[in-house]
Design an enzyme around this catalytic site. Structure first.
Site, mmCIF file in Angstrom:
data_model
loop_
_atom_site.group_PDB
_atom_site.id
_atom_site.type_symbol
_atom_site.label_atom_id
_atom_site.label_comp_id
_atom_site.label_asym_id
_atom_site.label_seq_id
_atom_site.Cartn_x
_atom_site.Cartn_y
_atom_site.Cartn_z
ATOM 1 C CG HIS A 116 -1.895 1.132 1.114
ATOM 2 N ND1 HIS A 116 -2.961 1.431 0.463
ATOM 3 C CD2 HIS A 116 -1.988 2.306 2.003
ATOM 4 C CE1 HIS A 116 -3.557 2.183 0.683
ATOM 5 N NE2 HIS A 116 -2.974 2.973 1.532
ATOM 6 C CD GLU B 20 -34.289 -6.481 13.647
ATOM 7 O OE1 GLU B 20 -34.431 -7.550 13.568
ATOM 8 O OE2 GLU B 20 -34.180 -6.012 14.735
ATOM 9 N NE ARG C 69 -29.034 -6.559 14.175
ATOM 10 C CZ ARG C 69 -30.016 -6.299 14.782
ATOM 11 N NH1 ARG C 69 -30.264 -5.192 15.220
ATOM 12 N NH2 ARG C 69 -30.826 -7.470 15.205
#
Length: 667
Positions: free
Chosen positions: A104, A434, A619
């Site tokens: 990089h 969800e 989540r």
């Protein structure tokens, strides 16, 4: 050691030659075909591979299962990526026992992302370098094998700095590659707190804003001069490109963009002045600054600036259904701050948007999407961008009213989607975190993660699958009928005006509002299943800025995209959220208006939500799409969001309490 190489650009040629010199057994080289619209100033990896008698390929999608299988058959020990422009899938990286390594063009963790050479010059850095790091799922985030620093001089341009970086890459690889053949190198994890991310640059980013300092503008000139398209400005309708310049520490009292002299050609900046050494008119030659002034008729005191529009551009009309909701009212505020937009809104109430009702760019009608179908269809036809934000999105309702969730969240929204198809209008649709359900990925990826839900008897998933089915319908309309769309997936956005305390009183609110109600009323804070579930909480202002950029959709960058909008660094359990709220509550200036804290109370999810509920442990979003496409990065810490949200609701509660006796007297 058998190696597979993914490479492009000069750095790709350097990497390929370095591997050959180090004695690696290069099984195959993957590169890109040349883009005829690109000014290629760099060498060809394909030619170097041919000179080395190596098999070379340029697939459109190297992550396709057919190519994955071909790479598997080659049985590589290690994989290298040298300026290859596409991300490699986890499946490809897993094929090499020694892993994959990427070169990089910056000193990671700073300047992750695209065009690091240009960005370090734009930002006036004095040092950069190259980094060889192990590839992981998140772009440019893997542990570091080695770095080589490069000094940036005041006169470096993107081209001269590129040459320095090419030499640095050569030195770094000559040092590391022979050692890597002997065995794994020690790797140093990157410090996420020090990370910065920058997205791709386009030719339009070269436009000069003269109100900036001469130093800043000169950095832009250096960053995008030849072989790039160049920094530019306008004299009326005529474009001029600045190829070389010099910042001057000059005091003046002129407006930014004013020409101070023509020999040398010098322009006033917000701070100091810029001498234009060489430049070019739109159809002219590359010439000295004073000659440029002569050719273009530039005289002292004329102003350079943006290209004036020949016509008065109409504002973009944005239709927001559910405009009074949490996202709707905050988005309206952001859109109305920009005079390029006017907002048309529909909702069953107006308490959160009352502050906009006098704004001539805001048009509101009170109504229900289930009833006002003709009004909605007319305004879909009239507007440019459609946001159907109406939905039941509180978990307790998924088990309490599953059919109503389906009717509103799916059936009513499907009508809107079909009207967008009918009138060829762009839809920005609120999907949801969800939809990932019980996905087992560490980070939920829009393009690769599986969407996993529970059994039919767990009715809480009706919201998730309703949204997922709409996502799939919208995607199909995009593929088959050309619907312009973007799907965005919010991850636990919170802030002022999220729900209200009345909704919390009947259990129909999000977690933080429910917790605040417990504090306000002096009732125990109920922690469902102990509050161990983790979520990534996102400040509403961060979320809205990302959503605004989706609506803006520069160069169509968001068309046909799915974009997670969340803050992975703000991960906390519900218990930790409650504890943070409690601390802020106890220290708040209005604390004395409320009862004593009643403690925490653990409660089973079935007792709180009903038998059809099922939860997920975590989540966590991948936000690589948001970073790459929107050039967006969440910035607001969770503590600030919690403090501001709590303050909003406490002040509302005090007003409610003081108003109650008056209401009772009036009754």
């Amino acid at each position: 050691m058998k190696a597979i190489v993914f490479a492009y650009h000069d750095i790709g040629c350097v990497g390929l030659n370095a591997l050959a010199e180090a004695g690696y057994d290069i099984q195959a080289v993957f590169t890109h075909t040349d883009n005829p619209g690109e000014n290629r100033f760099f060498s060809s990896v394909a030619r170097v591979a041919a000179d080395l008698a190596l098999p070379v390929f340029a697939p459109e999608d190297v992550n396709h299962p057919l190519w994955v299988e071909r790479i598997r058959e080659l049985q590589p020990d290690i994989i290298f990526s040298f300026y290859y422009r596409n991300m490699l899938s986890d499946e490809i990286l897993s094929l090499a026992p020694q892993g994959g390594f990427n070169l990089h063009g910056s000193l990671l963790p700073q300047y992750r992302g695209r065009a690091p050479i240009n960005w370090v010059l734009v930002n006036g850095e004095t040092e950069t370098g190259v980094t060889l790091h192990q590839m992981v799922k998140k772009a440019d985030a893997g542990p570091i094998a080695g770095q080589y620093k490069v000094a940036i001089s005041d006169v470096d341009t993107a081209l001269t700095l590129h040459a320095k970086m090419r030499d640095a890459a050569q030195e770094l690889l000559r040092n590391l590659l022979p050692r890597m053949k002997e065995g794994p190198l020690p790797l140093t994890p990157q410090k996420e707190a020090d990370a910065s991310y920058f997205g791709r640059r386009t030719a339009a980013d070269g436009e000069i804003h003269w109100q900036k300092s001469a130093f800043t503008i000169n950095n832009l000139v250096r960053a995008v001069t030849e072989p790039y398209p160049g920094a530019f400005s306008y004299l009326g309708q005529r474009k001029l490109t600045i190829w070389r310049s010099r910042p001057l520490d000059l005091v003046h009292n002129k407006l930014p963009g004013t020409v101070l002299s023509t020999a040398p050609l010098t322009v006033a900046c917000g701070e100091g002045a810029l001498e234009i050494i060489t430049g070019q008119g739109e159809a002219g030659l590359y010439v000295q600054g004073d000659r440029l002034a002569q050719e273009m008729g530039i005289v002292t005191d004329v102003r350079l600036g943006n290209k004036p529009s020949n016509t008065l551009k109409r504002r973009t009309r944005v239709l927001i259904l559910g405009v009074n909701g949490f996202i709707g009212n905050h988005l309206t505020e952001r859109l109305l701050q920009d005079d390029r937009y006017e907002v048309y809104g529909l909702d069953i109430g107006s308490d959160a948007i009352s502050r906009f009702l006098g704004n001539p760019a805001f048009h509101f009608v009170e109504g229900d999407i289930s009833i006002h179908s003709e009004w909605i269809e007319y305004h879909i036809k009239k507007c440019d961008v459609i946001l159907p934000l109406v939905a039941i999105a509180t978990p307790i309702e998924y088990t309490r009213n599953p059919l109503r969730v389906f009717e509103l969240d799916f059936e009513e929204n499907l009508k809107i989607v079909r009207d967008c198809v009918k009138y060829n209008k762009r839809i920005v649709f609120p999907s949801t975190s969800e939809v990932y359900g019980m996905c087992d990925d560490k980070e939920f990826d829009e393009d690769t993660s599986r969407l996993i839900v529970g059994p039919i008897n767990k009715q809480r998933w009706i919201y998730s699958v309703s949204k997922q089915l709409l996502d799939r319908v919208i995607w199909a309309y995009g593929v088959k009928e050309g619907l312009k769309f973007t799907l965005f997936r919010p991850f636990n956005w919170m802030g002022p005006r999220l729900d209200n305390l009345d909704a919390a009183r009947i259990g129909s609110s999000r977690a933080i509002t429910q917790l605040i109600l417990n504090l306000v009323e002096g009732s125990p804070i109920k922690l469902v299943d102990g509050g161990a579930q983790k979520r990534c909480f996102t400040d509403i202002h961060d979320g809205i800025e990302a959503l605004f950029r989706i609506i803006e959709n520069r160069d169509g960058c968001c068309d046909g995209r799915i974009i997670n909008i969340g803050n992975p660094t703000n991960e906390a359990s519900i218990r930790e959220l409650a504890e943070m709220l409690l601390t802020s509550f106890e220290n708040h200036e209005l604390r004395d208006h409320f009862p004593p804290f009643a403690g925490f109370k653990d409660i089973e999810s079935s007792a709180y939500y009903g038998k059809g509920y099922q939860d997920v442990e975590y989540r966590t979003p991948s936000i690589k799409n948001a970073r790459r496409i929107l050039h967006w990065q969440p910035e607001i810490a969770m503590q600030q969001t919690v403090t501001e949200t709590l303050d909003f609701f406490l002040r509302a509660a005090v007003i409610e309490k003081t108003a109650a006796p008056k209401d009772e007297l009036n009754a």
